[in-house]
Design a protein around this motif. Structure first.
Motif, PDB file in Angstrom:
ATOM      1  N   MET A   1       8.370 -25.296   1.836  1.00  0.00           N
ATOM      2  CA  MET A   1       8.559 -23.876   2.131  1.00  0.00           C
ATOM      3  C   MET A   1       9.109 -23.174   0.905  1.00  0.00           C
ATOM      4  O   MET A   1       9.992 -23.706   0.239  1.00  0.00           O
ATOM      5  N   ASN A   2       8.622 -21.976   0.682  1.00  0.00           N
ATOM      6  CA  ASN A   2       9.187 -21.200  -0.415  1.00  0.00           C
ATOM      7  C   ASN A   2      10.375 -20.373   0.091  1.00  0.00           C
ATOM      8  O   ASN A   2      10.669 -20.354   1.294  1.00  0.00           O
ATOM      9  N   GLU A   3      11.031 -19.695  -0.828  1.00  0.00           N
ATOM     10  CA  GLU A   3      12.252 -18.951  -0.490  1.00  0.00           C
ATOM     11  C   GLU A   3      12.010 -17.901   0.593  1.00  0.00           C
ATOM     12  O   GLU A   3      12.794 -17.787   1.545  1.00  0.00           O
ATOM     13  N   LYS A   4      10.944 -17.137   0.479  1.00  0.00           N
ATOM     14  CA  LYS A   4      10.660 -16.085   1.457  1.00  0.00           C
ATOM     15  C   LYS A   4      10.408 -16.672   2.842  1.00  0.00           C
ATOM     16  O   LYS A   4      10.847 -16.113   3.852  1.00  0.00           O
ATOM     17  N   GLU A   5       9.714 -17.801   2.898  1.00  0.00           N
ATOM     18  CA  GLU A   5       9.464 -18.449   4.192  1.00  0.00           C
ATOM     19  C   GLU A   5      10.761 -18.934   4.828  1.00  0.00           C
ATOM     20  O   GLU A   5      10.932 -18.840   6.046  1.00  0.00           O
ATOM     21  N   ILE A   6      11.674 -19.441   4.032  1.00  0.00           N
ATOM     22  CA  ILE A   6      12.969 -19.897   4.546  1.00  0.00           C
ATOM     23  C   ILE A   6      13.773 -18.709   5.068  1.00  0.00           C
ATOM     24  O   ILE A   6      14.369 -18.774   6.151  1.00  0.00           O
ATOM     25  N   ILE A   7      13.776 -17.610   4.317  1.00  0.00           N
ATOM     26  CA  ILE A   7      14.497 -16.408   4.750  1.00  0.00           C
ATOM     27  C   ILE A   7      13.900 -15.890   6.060  1.00  0.00           C
ATOM     28  O   ILE A   7      14.641 -15.513   6.982  1.00  0.00           O
ATOM     29  N   ASN A   8      12.576 -15.891   6.173  1.00  0.00           N
ATOM     30  CA  ASN A   8      11.933 -15.428   7.397  1.00  0.00           C
ATOM     31  C   ASN A   8      12.209 -16.357   8.580  1.00  0.00           C
ATOM     32  O   ASN A   8      12.389 -15.893   9.709  1.00  0.00           O
ATOM     33  N   LEU A   9      12.251 -17.655   8.340  1.00  0.00           N
ATOM     34  CA  LEU A   9      12.601 -18.613   9.389  1.00  0.00           C
ATOM     35  C   LEU A   9      14.028 -18.364   9.872  1.00  0.00           C
ATOM     36  O   LEU A   9      14.283 -18.324  11.083  1.00  0.00           O
ATOM     37  N   PHE A  10      14.950 -18.182   8.938  1.00  0.00           N
ATOM     38  CA  PHE A  10      16.330 -17.875   9.299  1.00  0.00           C
ATOM     39  C   PHE A  10      16.386 -16.584  10.124  1.00  0.00           C
ATOM     40  O   PHE A  10      17.052 -16.529  11.164  1.00  0.00           O
ATOM     41  N   ALA A  11      15.681 -15.548   9.680  1.00  0.00           N
ATOM     42  CA  ALA A  11      15.684 -14.259  10.368  1.00  0.00           C
ATOM     43  C   ALA A  11      15.193 -14.406  11.806  1.00  0.00           C
ATOM     44  O   ALA A  11      15.818 -13.889  12.741  1.00  0.00           O
ATOM     45  N   GLU A  12      14.097 -15.121  11.975  1.00  0.00           N
ATOM     46  CA  GLU A  12      13.550 -15.330  13.318  1.00  0.00           C
ATOM     47  C   GLU A  12      14.524 -16.102  14.204  1.00  0.00           C
ATOM     48  O   GLU A  12      14.757 -15.731  15.356  1.00  0.00           O
ATOM     49  N   ASN A  13      15.087 -17.174  13.671  1.00  0.00           N
ATOM     50  CA  ASN A  13      16.026 -17.980  14.455  1.00  0.00           C
ATOM     51  C   ASN A  13      17.281 -17.192  14.806  1.00  0.00           C
ATOM     52  O   ASN A  13      17.819 -17.330  15.912  1.00  0.00           O
ATOM     53  N   LEU A  14      17.740 -16.360  13.888  1.00  0.00           N
ATOM     54  CA  LEU A  14      18.912 -15.524  14.154  1.00  0.00           C
ATOM     55  C   LEU A  14      18.623 -14.552  15.288  1.00  0.00           C
ATOM     56  O   LEU A  14      19.434 -14.411  16.219  1.00  0.00           O
ATOM     57  N   ARG A  15      17.471 -13.904  15.255  1.00  0.00           N
ATOM     58  CA  ARG A  15      17.092 -12.972  16.337  1.00  0.00           C
ATOM     59  C   ARG A  15      17.013 -13.700  17.679  1.00  0.00           C
ATOM     60  O   ARG A  15      17.516 -13.203  18.696  1.00  0.00           O
ATOM     61  N   VAL A  16      16.388 -14.867  17.674  1.00  0.00           N
ATOM     62  CA  VAL A  16      16.225 -15.635  18.918  1.00  0.00           C
ATOM     63  C   VAL A  16      17.580 -16.047  19.485  1.00  0.00           C
ATOM     64  O   VAL A  16      17.833 -15.890  20.683  1.00  0.00           O
ATOM     65  N   GLU A  17      18.447 -16.569  18.637  1.00  0.00           N
ATOM     66  CA  GLU A  17      19.756 -17.028  19.115  1.00  0.00           C
ATOM     67  C   GLU A  17      20.623 -15.862  19.588  1.00  0.00           C
ATOM     68  O   GLU A  17      21.332 -15.986  20.573  1.00  0.00           O
ATOM     69  N   ARG A  18      20.540 -14.720  18.907  1.00  0.00           N
ATOM     70  CA  ARG A  18      21.313 -13.553  19.347  1.00  0.00           C
ATOM     71  C   ARG A  18      20.800 -13.081  20.707  1.00  0.00           C
ATOM     72  O   ARG A  18      21.586 -12.779  21.611  1.00  0.00           O
ATOM     73  N   ALA A  19      19.483 -13.050  20.869  1.00  0.00           N
ATOM     74  CA  ALA A  19      18.894 -12.634  22.149  1.00  0.00           C
ATOM     75  C   ALA A  19      19.248 -13.613  23.263  1.00  0.00           C
ATOM     76  O   ALA A  19      19.526 -13.201  24.390  1.00  0.00           O
ATOM     77  N   ARG A  20      19.249 -14.904  22.926  1.00  0.00           N
ATOM     78  CA  ARG A  20      19.586 -15.930  23.911  1.00  0.00           C
ATOM     79  C   ARG A  20      21.002 -15.717  24.463  1.00  0.00           C
ATOM     80  O   ARG A  20      21.260 -15.958  25.639  1.00  0.00           O
ATOM     81  N   LYS A  21      21.902 -15.256  23.611  1.00  0.00           N
ATOM     82  CA  LYS A  21      23.285 -14.993  24.030  1.00  0.00           C
ATOM     83  C   LYS A  21      23.443 -13.594  24.627  1.00  0.00           C
ATOM     84  O   LYS A  21      24.513 -13.243  25.109  1.00  0.00           O
ATOM     85  N   ALA A  22      22.384 -12.793  24.551  1.00  0.00           N
ATOM     86  CA  ALA A  22      22.402 -11.404  25.015  1.00  0.00           C
ATOM     87  C   ALA A  22      23.464 -10.583  24.278  1.00  0.00           C
ATOM     88  O   ALA A  22      24.117  -9.722  24.862  1.00  0.00           O
ATOM     89  N   TYR A  23      23.622 -10.872  22.983  1.00  0.00           N
ATOM     90  CA  TYR A  23      24.556 -10.115  22.149  1.00  0.00           C
ATOM     91  C   TYR A  23      23.813  -8.941  21.512  1.00  0.00           C
ATOM     92  O   TYR A  23      22.673  -9.095  21.075  1.00  0.00           O
ATOM     93  N   THR A  24      24.489  -7.815  21.417  1.00  0.00           N
ATOM     94  CA  THR A  24      23.947  -6.727  20.622  1.00  0.00           C
ATOM     95  C   THR A  24      24.191  -7.043  19.151  1.00  0.00           C
ATOM     96  O   THR A  24      25.039  -7.886  18.815  1.00  0.00           O
ATOM     97  N   GLN A  25      23.469  -6.358  18.285  1.00  0.00           N
ATOM     98  CA  GLN A  25      23.718  -6.538  16.854  1.00  0.00           C
ATOM     99  C   GLN A  25      25.146  -6.137  16.508  1.00  0.00           C
ATOM    100  O   GLN A  25      25.800  -6.811  15.718  1.00  0.00           O
ATOM    101  N   GLU A  26      25.629  -5.084  17.127  1.00  0.00           N
ATOM    102  CA  GLU A  26      26.986  -4.617  16.847  1.00  0.00           C
ATOM    103  C   GLU A  26      28.023  -5.659  17.244  1.00  0.00           C
ATOM    104  O   GLU A  26      28.972  -5.918  16.500  1.00  0.00           O
ATOM    105  N   PHE A  27      27.831  -6.273  18.419  1.00  0.00           N
ATOM    106  CA  PHE A  27      28.780  -7.271  18.898  1.00  0.00           C
ATOM    107  C   PHE A  27      28.782  -8.499  17.992  1.00  0.00           C
ATOM    108  O   PHE A  27      29.845  -8.977  17.582  1.00  0.00           O
ATOM    109  N   LEU A  28      27.600  -9.003  17.665  1.00  0.00           N
ATOM    110  CA  LEU A  28      27.523 -10.189  16.811  1.00  0.00           C
ATOM    111  C   LEU A  28      28.058  -9.892  15.419  1.00  0.00           C
ATOM    112  O   LEU A  28      28.786 -10.711  14.843  1.00  0.00           O
ATOM    113  N   ALA A  29      27.726  -8.734  14.885  1.00  0.00           N
ATOM    114  CA  ALA A  29      28.219  -8.371  13.556  1.00  0.00           C
ATOM    115  C   ALA A  29      29.744  -8.362  13.525  1.00  0.00           C
ATOM    116  O   ALA A  29      30.357  -8.888  12.585  1.00  0.00           O
TER     117      ALA A  29
END
Length: 76
Positions: A1-29
């Motif tokens: 994987m190149n750098e951009k693919e790793i960043i995109n994988l992280f981004a996707e996993n972060l969104r999924v995990e935040r949604a799984r917890k039902a956290y808002t962006q403000e709350f998680l931040a």
């Protein structure tokens, strides 16, 4: 994987995990001690976070770092 693919994988996993917890962006931040704007950009794959930010997000989500950056996917 190149750098951009790793960043995109992280981004996707972060969104999924935040949604799984039902956290808002403000709350998680707030829990991770980052700004909501920074979190939004991380979730869009616009920024490459430091390891400290990754650790703080994992702690705030109560998950292991491997949920955000799964080594088995990165190595394939």
């Amino acid at each position: 994987m190149n750098e951009k693919e790793i960043i995109n994988l992280f981004a996707e996993n972060l969104r999924v995990e935040r949604a799984r917890k039902a956290y808002t962006q403000e709350f998680l931040a707030e829990k991770a001690n980052i700004s909501p704007e920074y979190l939004s950009r991380l979730e869009k794959g616009k920024y490459n976070p430091t390891i400290c930010v990754v650790v703080n997000l994992a702690i705030a989500l109560n998950i292991g770092i491997d949920k955000l950056l799964p080594v088995e996917k990165i190595n394939s």
